[in-house]
Design an enzyme around this catalytic site. Structure first.
Site, PDB file in Angstrom:
ATOM      1  CG  ASP A 172      -0.243  -0.418   2.510  1.00 17.95           C
ATOM      2  OD1 ASP A 172       0.997  -0.384   2.545  1.00 17.95           O
ATOM      3  OD2 ASP A 172      -0.939  -0.776   3.479  1.00 17.95           O
ATOM      4  CG  ASN A 192      -8.461  -1.110  12.179  1.00 19.42           C
ATOM      5  OD1 ASN A 192      -7.530  -1.806  11.762  1.00 19.42           O
ATOM      6  ND2 ASN A 192      -8.917  -0.069  11.512  1.00 19.42           N
ATOM      7  CG  HIS A 213      -5.511  -2.008   8.897  1.00 20.37           C
ATOM      8  ND1 HIS A 213      -5.578  -0.693   9.276  1.00 20.37           N
ATOM      9  CD2 HIS A 213      -4.201  -2.322   8.953  1.00 20.37           C
ATOM     10  CE1 HIS A 213      -4.370  -0.244   9.533  1.00 20.37           C
ATOM     11  NE2 HIS A 213      -3.516  -1.212   9.353  1.00 20.37           N
ATOM     12  CD  GLU A 231      -8.403   1.163   7.757  1.00 22.09           C
ATOM     13  OE1 GLU A 231      -8.367   0.262   8.603  1.00 22.09           O
ATOM     14  OE2 GLU A 231      -7.722   2.194   7.849  1.00 22.09           O
TER      15      GLU A 231
HETATM   16  C1  GLP Z   1      -0.127   0.244   8.720  1.00 24.97           C
HETATM   17  C2  GLP Z   1       0.059  -0.526   7.395  1.00 24.97           C
HETATM   18  C3  GLP Z   1      -0.129  -1.996   7.582  1.00 24.97           C
HETATM   19  C4  GLP Z   1       0.550  -2.401   8.867  1.00 24.97           C
HETATM   20  C5  GLP Z   1      -0.195  -1.844  10.036  1.00 24.97           C
HETATM   21  C6  GLP Z   1       0.426  -2.148  11.382  1.00 24.97           C
HETATM   22  O1  GLP Z   1      -1.124   1.188   8.688  1.00 24.97           O
HETATM   23  N1  GLP Z   1      -0.724  -0.087   6.294  1.00 24.97           N
HETATM   24  O2  GLP Z   1       0.384  -2.687   6.451  1.00 24.97           O
HETATM   25  O3  GLP Z   1       0.582  -3.796   8.977  1.00 24.97           O
HETATM   26  O4  GLP Z   1      -0.469  -0.492   9.881  1.00 24.97           O
HETATM   27  O5  GLP Z   1       1.515  -1.338  11.640  1.00 24.97           O
HETATM   28  P1  GLP Z   1       2.537  -1.586  12.790  1.00 24.97           P
HETATM   29  O6  GLP Z   1       3.355  -2.752  12.396  1.00 24.97           O
HETATM   30  O7  GLP Z   1       3.358  -0.321  12.849  1.00 24.97           O
HETATM   31  O8  GLP Z   1       1.779  -1.808  14.035  1.00 24.97           O
END
Ligand code: GLP
Length: 262
Positions: free
Chosen positions: A67, A135, A137, A142
């Site tokens: 993304d 959440n 995702h 989402e």
């Molecule tokens: C972000 C990314 C995800 C990621 C998630 C968790 O928003 N788009 O791909 O897995 O949030 O992030 P983190 O590993 O910093 O907790």
């Protein structure tokens, strides 16, 4: 789902790296899906170390990122383009032309999403790295995202914007939109590795593994993937462990009851 519980973040990173390195050794021209966020940073460090020790080459590896934010330039320090170069690409020998990160030019965004999706159809991922949002995702799919979605433009959840505001000066600076692979693209990968650490992820981990499969909690779909490995530390696995303990106690209680009153 295969669940691995490690002592701490360093152990998670080592475990994930050993799987990825093995896959590249088996298939030097591996196609890998990459994730951003704090979760895979340790894995990327271990991959860089392996490269620096001449244990592995990424020369023939192709990557596709999950993304990218919309509304900030690729040159912005918090863009996922910058993140990937900073934490992985600039340290290894991956070829520039083999790196794919969704482009985010708002004036052509639908066309860019369609192009990215076409590439994903033409190049099935051998392995996809994932983190999980608090959440539920995955990528930026989402809660509520249809499970059949392919690369699309998403309005970010307020929870996600709040979670990610730690990387920006203020919540106002966090983009409101993003371009992301859809759940269908993620599920099309031959192998999936999801990494989660810290107690903040414990509830999400429990719902992903034990909850019902629903679009309200996108990561739950991974229960249906034929080759998905979830690598956790003890903190993120805490609620999962509690729920297993409770289940075992219930089974024990039922067994005792049936022995007393057969
Ligand atoms: C972000 C990314 C995800 C990621 C998630 C968790 O928003 N788009 O791909 O897995 O949030 O992030 P983190 O590993 O910093 O907790």
């Amino acid at each position: 789902m295969k669940i691995m519980i490690c002592k701490n973040y360093d152990e998670i990173s080592k475990k994930a790296a050993s799987i990825v390195l093995k896959e590249i050794q088996k298939k030097p021209d591996l196609t890998i899906g990459l994730a951003t966020g704090s979760s895979p940073i340790g894995l990327y460090k271990k991959l860089i170390e392996a490269y620096q020790k001449n244990k592995i080459s990424f020369k023939s590896v192709t990557s596709y990122n999950l993304d990218e934010y919309i509304g900030i330039d690729r040159s912005h320090p918090q863009s996922y383009y910058s993140f990937m170069h900073e934490h992985l690409f600039k340290h290894i020998d991956i070829q520039n032309e083999n790196i794919h990160i969704p482009e985010n030019d708002i004036t052509r965004i639908d066309e860019l999403a369609a192009d990215y999706n076409k590439k994903l159809h033409e190049h099935q991922l051998d392995i996809q790295i994932l983190g999980i949002g608090s959440n539920g995702h995955i990528g930026f799919n989402e809660p509520g995202t249809p499970l059949g979605n392919e690369t699309f433009i998403v309005t970010l959840d307020e929870q996600t914007r709040m979670d990610n505001s730690r990387f920006f000066n203020s919540l106002d600076e966090v983009p409101k939109y993003a371009i992301t692979m859809g759940i269908k693209n993620i599920m099309y990968s031959k192998k999936i590795i999801l990494i989660a650490s810290g107690k903040e992820k414990a509830r999400a981990v429990l719902k992903m593994i034990k909850g019902k499969v629903t679009k309200s909690f996108p990561a739950s779909i991974l229960q249906l993937h034929p080759d998905c490995t979830v690598i956790l530390d003890e903190a993120s696995a805490a609620k999962l462990m509690d729920s297993s303990k409770n289940e075992q106690q219930k089974i024990k209680a039922v067994k005792q009851k049936t022995t007393i009153n057969p």
